[in-house]
Design a protein around this motif. Structure first.
Motif, PDB file in Angstrom:
ATOM      1  N   LEU A  24      15.167 -38.132 -14.015  1.00  0.00           N
ATOM      2  CA  LEU A  24      14.446 -38.112 -12.532  1.00  0.00           C
ATOM      3  C   LEU A  24      13.819 -39.980 -12.564  1.00  0.00           C
ATOM      4  O   LEU A  24      13.317 -39.890 -13.891  1.00  0.00           O
ATOM      5  CB  LEU A  24      13.652 -37.457 -12.545  1.00  0.00           C
ATOM      6  CG  LEU A  24      12.382 -37.422 -11.688  1.00  0.00           C
ATOM      7  CD1 LEU A  24      11.967 -35.895 -11.010  1.00  0.00           C
ATOM      8  CD2 LEU A  24      11.136 -38.079 -11.794  1.00  0.00           C
ATOM      9  N   SER A  25      13.807 -40.140 -11.363  1.00  0.00           N
ATOM     10  CA  SER A  25      12.996 -42.065 -11.265  1.00  0.00           C
ATOM     11  C   SER A  25      12.641 -41.873  -9.959  1.00  0.00           C
ATOM     12  O   SER A  25      12.673 -41.433  -8.921  1.00  0.00           O
ATOM     13  CB  SER A  25      14.741 -42.682 -10.975  1.00  0.00           C
ATOM     14  OG  SER A  25      15.608 -42.657 -11.798  1.00  0.00           O
ATOM     15  N   ASN A  26      11.272 -42.066 -10.861  1.00  0.00           N
ATOM     16  CA  ASN A  26      10.172 -42.536  -9.741  1.00  0.00           C
ATOM     17  C   ASN A  26      10.570 -43.332  -8.711  1.00  0.00           C
ATOM     18  O   ASN A  26      11.730 -44.760  -9.405  1.00  0.00           O
ATOM     19  CB  ASN A  26       8.773 -42.194  -9.971  1.00  0.00           C
ATOM     20  CG  ASN A  26       8.472 -42.050 -10.583  1.00  0.00           C
ATOM     21  OD1 ASN A  26       9.042 -40.010 -11.424  1.00  0.00           O
ATOM     22  ND2 ASN A  26       7.435 -41.275 -11.658  1.00  0.00           N
ATOM     23  N   ALA A  53      21.524 -45.121  -5.968  1.00  0.00           N
ATOM     24  CA  ALA A  53      21.484 -42.852  -5.545  1.00  0.00           C
ATOM     25  C   ALA A  53      19.733 -43.095  -5.248  1.00  0.00           C
ATOM     26  O   ALA A  53      19.484 -42.037  -4.313  1.00  0.00           O
ATOM     27  CB  ALA A  53      21.538 -42.052  -7.024  1.00  0.00           C
ATOM     28  N   LEU A  54      19.080 -44.024  -5.106  1.00  0.00           N
ATOM     29  CA  LEU A  54      17.376 -43.323  -4.362  1.00  0.00           C
ATOM     30  C   LEU A  54      17.437 -43.762  -3.204  1.00  0.00           C
ATOM     31  O   LEU A  54      16.683 -43.405  -2.439  1.00  0.00           O
ATOM     32  CB  LEU A  54      16.336 -44.542  -5.621  1.00  0.00           C
ATOM     33  CG  LEU A  54      16.364 -44.293  -7.042  1.00  0.00           C
ATOM     34  CD1 LEU A  54      15.694 -44.953  -7.670  1.00  0.00           C
ATOM     35  CD2 LEU A  54      16.606 -42.335  -7.107  1.00  0.00           C
ATOM     36  N   PRO A  55      17.855 -44.603  -2.274  1.00  0.00           N
ATOM     37  CA  PRO A  55      17.503 -44.608  -1.063  1.00  0.00           C
ATOM     38  C   PRO A  55      16.874 -43.779   0.136  1.00  0.00           C
ATOM     39  O   PRO A  55      16.740 -43.764   0.427  1.00  0.00           O
ATOM     40  CB  PRO A  55      18.644 -46.252  -0.338  1.00  0.00           C
ATOM     41  CG  PRO A  55      18.977 -46.625  -1.481  1.00  0.00           C
ATOM     42  CD  PRO A  55      18.638 -45.798  -2.979  1.00  0.00           C
ATOM     43  N   ALA A  56      18.580 -42.751  -0.200  1.00  0.00           N
ATOM     44  CA  ALA A  56      18.449 -41.723   0.123  1.00  0.00           C
ATOM     45  C   ALA A  56      17.364 -40.836   0.284  1.00  0.00           C
ATOM     46  O   ALA A  56      16.249 -40.308   1.467  1.00  0.00           O
ATOM     47  CB  ALA A  56      19.889 -40.574   0.175  1.00  0.00           C
ATOM     48  N   GLY A 113      14.216 -39.454  -7.685  1.00  0.00           N
ATOM     49  CA  GLY A 113      15.548 -38.876  -7.224  1.00  0.00           C
ATOM     50  C   GLY A 113      15.927 -38.702  -8.647  1.00  0.00           C
ATOM     51  O   GLY A 113      15.109 -38.632  -9.211  1.00  0.00           O
ATOM     52  N   ILE A 114      17.105 -37.779  -8.347  1.00  0.00           N
ATOM     53  CA  ILE A 114      17.381 -37.048  -9.569  1.00  0.00           C
ATOM     54  C   ILE A 114      19.131 -37.607  -9.874  1.00  0.00           C
ATOM     55  O   ILE A 114      19.982 -37.307  -8.833  1.00  0.00           O
ATOM     56  CB  ILE A 114      17.029 -35.422  -9.586  1.00  0.00           C
ATOM     57  CG1 ILE A 114      16.185 -35.460  -9.521  1.00  0.00           C
ATOM     58  CG2 ILE A 114      18.351 -35.238 -11.105  1.00  0.00           C
ATOM     59  CD1 ILE A 114      15.379 -33.640 -10.055  1.00  0.00           C
TER      60      ILE A 114
END
Length: 175
Positions: free
Chosen positions: A14-16, A58-61, A36-37
């Motif tokens: 998991l990334s904040n 992977a985080l922009p969505a 995002g995971i």
């Protein structure tokens, strides 16, 4: 190297996501983040920087207005239902299933000086969600110095030394 269980299945990281800029709140003090995971399989052989880039890509969505609204609505509905500790843990395990949280506060945009005070160290986020076997690594950089914290009720003794070795290799540094 890390955990026996991690050799058997993908590890969900998991990334904040700091949404202060996206929500226009400046530096106000509150929990302004989404998450995002990204799964990493036991067979993964990616080098550090391409893997880090995959996490970032992977985080922009999850940062999109739609995703933030969905997450805020889900969180609000859960809280309004009057969650107890067990309910909160169930909400987290279903809504944000992870084994590892990597929270990179990032590079702080000040030199650490405030009047006659000089801040020399800042430590990354440290928290406990209550999820089973969670491993939390907080990272922050101030004045070119990287600072990490590690929080877990079921710590993996080899985790931080392995992360240090990985970072040294990625930055081409000797121990």
């Amino acid at each position: 190297m890390f955990s026996q269980a991690w050799r058997q299945k993908p590890v969900r990281v998991l990334s904040n996501i700091n949404v202060r800029r996206d929500t226009g709140v400046g530096n106000s003090s509150a929990l302004y983040f989404a998450a995002g995971i990204t799964p990493v399989g036991p067979e993964n052989t990616e080098e550090f920087w391409p893997l880090a880039r995959r996490f970032t890509d992977a985080l922009p969505a999850q940062r999109s207005r739609r995703a933030l609204q969905f997450a805020a609505k889900a969180m609000t509905q859960a809280v309004l239902q009057g969650l107890d500790v067990k309910g909160a843990q169930q909400f987290l395990s279903q809504g944000m299933p992870f084994e590892v949280i990597i929270s990179n506060i990032g590079r702080l945009n000040f030199d650490g000086r405030l009047g006659d005070l000089h801040l020399r160290s800042v430590w990354g986020m440290s928290l406990m969600t209550g999820c089973d076997d969670e491993q939390i690594v907080g990272v922050v950089t101030l004045n070119g110095q990287l600072h990490m914290t590690y929080t877990s009720q079921t710590s993996i003794p080899s985790l931080l030394p392995a992360i240090e070795q990985l970072l040294r290799g990625a930055c081409h540094m000797e121990a």
